[in-house]
Design a protein around this motif. Structure first.
Motif, PDB file in Angstrom:
ATOM      1  N   LEU A  29     -28.617 -15.297  17.769  1.00  0.00           N
ATOM      2  CA  LEU A  29     -28.535 -16.683  18.222  1.00  0.00           C
ATOM      3  C   LEU A  29     -27.089 -17.188  18.230  1.00  0.00           C
ATOM      4  CD1 LEU A  29     -31.670 -18.267  16.521  1.00  0.00           C
ATOM      5  CD2 LEU A  29     -31.327 -17.834  18.956  1.00  0.00           C
ATOM      6  N   PHE A  30     -26.303 -16.738  17.257  1.00  0.00           N
ATOM      7  CA  PHE A  30     -24.886 -17.122  17.240  1.00  0.00           C
ATOM      8  C   PHE A  30     -24.214 -16.710  18.540  1.00  0.00           C
ATOM      9  CE2 PHE A  30     -24.874 -16.345  12.394  1.00  0.00           C
ATOM     10  CZ  PHE A  30     -25.358 -17.609  12.158  1.00  0.00           C
ATOM     11  N   ASP A  31     -24.505 -15.484  18.975  1.00  0.00           N
ATOM     12  CA  ASP A  31     -23.881 -14.976  20.195  1.00  0.00           C
ATOM     13  C   ASP A  31     -24.275 -15.812  21.404  1.00  0.00           C
ATOM     14  OD1 ASP A  31     -22.551 -12.985  18.799  1.00  0.00           O
ATOM     15  OD2 ASP A  31     -24.110 -11.497  19.155  1.00  0.00           O
ATOM     16  N   TYR A  32     -25.564 -16.162  21.504  1.00  0.00           N
ATOM     17  CA  TYR A  32     -26.004 -16.990  22.628  1.00  0.00           C
ATOM     18  C   TYR A  32     -25.337 -18.360  22.597  1.00  0.00           C
ATOM     19  CZ  TYR A  32     -29.699 -13.641  23.690  1.00  0.00           C
ATOM     20  OH  TYR A  32     -30.391 -12.511  24.026  1.00  0.00           O
ATOM     21  N   LEU A  33     -25.294 -18.958  21.431  1.00  0.00           N
ATOM     22  CA  LEU A  33     -24.691 -20.274  21.284  1.00  0.00           C
ATOM     23  C   LEU A  33     -23.198 -20.209  21.595  1.00  0.00           C
ATOM     24  CD1 LEU A  33     -25.363 -23.173  20.582  1.00  0.00           C
ATOM     25  CD2 LEU A  33     -25.103 -22.601  18.170  1.00  0.00           C
ATOM     26  N   ALA A  34     -22.526 -19.179  21.096  1.00  0.00           N
ATOM     27  CA  ALA A  34     -21.095 -19.010  21.367  1.00  0.00           C
ATOM     28  C   ALA A  34     -20.851 -18.831  22.860  1.00  0.00           C
ATOM     29  CB  ALA A  34     -20.541 -17.820  20.589  1.00  0.00           C
TER      30      ALA A  34
ATOM     31  N   GLN B 105     -16.896 -23.333  17.830  1.00  0.00           N
ATOM     32  CA  GLN B 105     -16.599 -21.904  17.897  1.00  0.00           C
ATOM     33  C   GLN B 105     -16.158 -21.385  16.532  1.00  0.00           C
ATOM     34  OE1 GLN B 105     -13.836 -22.115  21.187  1.00  0.00           O
ATOM     35  NE2 GLN B 105     -15.335 -21.219  22.585  1.00  0.00           N
ATOM     36  N   GLU B 106     -15.344 -22.160  15.832  1.00  0.00           N
ATOM     37  CA  GLU B 106     -14.902 -21.760  14.494  1.00  0.00           C
ATOM     38  C   GLU B 106     -16.069 -21.727  13.515  1.00  0.00           C
ATOM     39  OE1 GLU B 106     -11.735 -24.420  13.415  1.00  0.00           O
ATOM     40  OE2 GLU B 106     -10.468 -23.746  15.088  1.00  0.00           O
ATOM     41  N   GLU B 107     -16.965 -22.697  13.636  1.00  0.00           N
ATOM     42  CA  GLU B 107     -18.130 -22.735  12.766  1.00  0.00           C
ATOM     43  C   GLU B 107     -19.028 -21.519  12.996  1.00  0.00           C
ATOM     44  OE1 GLU B 107     -21.415 -26.052  11.344  1.00  0.00           O
ATOM     45  OE2 GLU B 107     -19.987 -26.559  12.896  1.00  0.00           O
ATOM     46  N   ILE B 108     -19.227 -21.155  14.242  1.00  0.00           N
ATOM     47  CA  ILE B 108     -20.039 -19.987  14.560  1.00  0.00           C
ATOM     48  C   ILE B 108     -19.374 -18.721  14.026  1.00  0.00           C
ATOM     49  CG2 ILE B 108     -20.884 -18.533  16.451  1.00  0.00           C
ATOM     50  CD1 ILE B 108     -21.397 -21.183  17.997  1.00  0.00           C
ATOM     51  N   SER B 109     -18.067 -18.637  14.134  1.00  0.00           N
ATOM     52  CA  SER B 109     -17.340 -17.488  13.603  1.00  0.00           C
ATOM     53  C   SER B 109     -17.552 -17.381  12.084  1.00  0.00           C
ATOM     54  CB  SER B 109     -15.855 -17.626  13.929  1.00  0.00           C
ATOM     55  OG  SER B 109     -15.131 -16.563  13.384  1.00  0.00           O
ATOM     56  N   PHE B 110     -17.507 -18.513  11.409  1.00  0.00           N
ATOM     57  CA  PHE B 110     -17.749 -18.538   9.964  1.00  0.00           C
ATOM     58  C   PHE B 110     -19.171 -18.099   9.653  1.00  0.00           C
ATOM     59  CE2 PHE B 110     -19.083 -20.847   6.109  1.00  0.00           C
ATOM     60  CZ  PHE B 110     -18.208 -20.276   5.204  1.00  0.00           C
ATOM     61  N   TRP B 111     -20.146 -18.583  10.430  1.00  0.00           N
ATOM     62  CA  TRP B 111     -21.540 -18.190  10.222  1.00  0.00           C
ATOM     63  C   TRP B 111     -21.708 -16.688  10.394  1.00  0.00           C
ATOM     64  CZ3 TRP B 111     -23.895 -22.437  13.832  1.00  0.00           C
ATOM     65  CH2 TRP B 111     -23.927 -23.659  13.153  1.00  0.00           C
ATOM     66  N   LYS B 112     -21.005 -16.113  11.356  1.00  0.00           N
ATOM     67  CA  LYS B 112     -21.084 -14.663  11.555  1.00  0.00           C
ATOM     68  C   LYS B 112     -20.576 -13.932  10.317  1.00  0.00           C
ATOM     69  CE  LYS B 112     -20.893 -14.367  16.567  1.00  0.00           C
ATOM     70  NZ  LYS B 112     -20.162 -13.844  17.722  1.00  0.00           N
ATOM     71  N   ASP B 113     -19.508 -14.434   9.718  1.00  0.00           N
ATOM     72  CA  ASP B 113     -19.013 -13.840   8.474  1.00  0.00           C
ATOM     73  C   ASP B 113     -20.075 -13.938   7.376  1.00  0.00           C
ATOM     74  OD1 ASP B 113     -16.570 -13.168   9.573  1.00  0.00           O
ATOM     75  OD2 ASP B 113     -15.527 -14.935   8.783  1.00  0.00           O
TER      76      ASP B 113
END
Length: 132
Positions: free
Chosen positions: A70-75, A29-37
């Motif tokens: 895709l980030f949203d789906y994965l999250a 979840q933290e990694e996905i948050s970083f990717w969103k940034d």
């Protein structure tokens, strides 16, 4: 010789306690948050006039939007996975440790694939930006 590539860390983690798997989900979840940034940064970079008007720049901008979705789906899938863990820990009937671990293994594989694909995307964006 028949060989398969596997991630030894993933194999080790799947045999670990549920608390360790929960921690790995939190890290995802933290990694996905970083990717969103990072995608917000790429969006700003790709909005620059000289990039925005080129065909390659348009393609990169579209890829950036795809990654964001895709980030949203994965999250969402990771959150659902965490909810399954909560139900498992409560002892809810019909939920097994094995099913949870199998789902975790699949999510881990998706994260690995997505991480590699996103790294390639970043290389493309930075490579293109350097040439300008």
């Amino acid at each position: 010789m028949n060989t398969t590539t596997s991630n030894p860390k993933a194999e080790l983690l799947l045999g670990a306690g549920l608390d360790v798997l929960h921690q790995e989900s939190r890290e995802w979840q933290e990694e996905i948050s970083f990717w969103k940034d990072e995608t917000r940064f790429f969006a700003k970079l790709l909005d620059k006039k000289e990039i925005k008007e080129s065909e390659y720049g348009k393609m990169l901008k579209n890829l950036d939007k795809v990654h964001e979705n895709l980030f949203d789906y994965l999250a969402d899938d990771i959150i659902a996975h965490e909810k399954l863990l909560a139900r498992l820990e409560k002892g809810e009937k019909g939920i097994s440790d094995g099913n949870y671990r199998e789902q975790h293994r699949k999510l881990n594989k998706r994260m690995e694939v997505f991480t590699n694909e996103f790294k390639e995307f970043k290389k493309m964006v930075f490579g293109y930006a350097k040439k300008l």
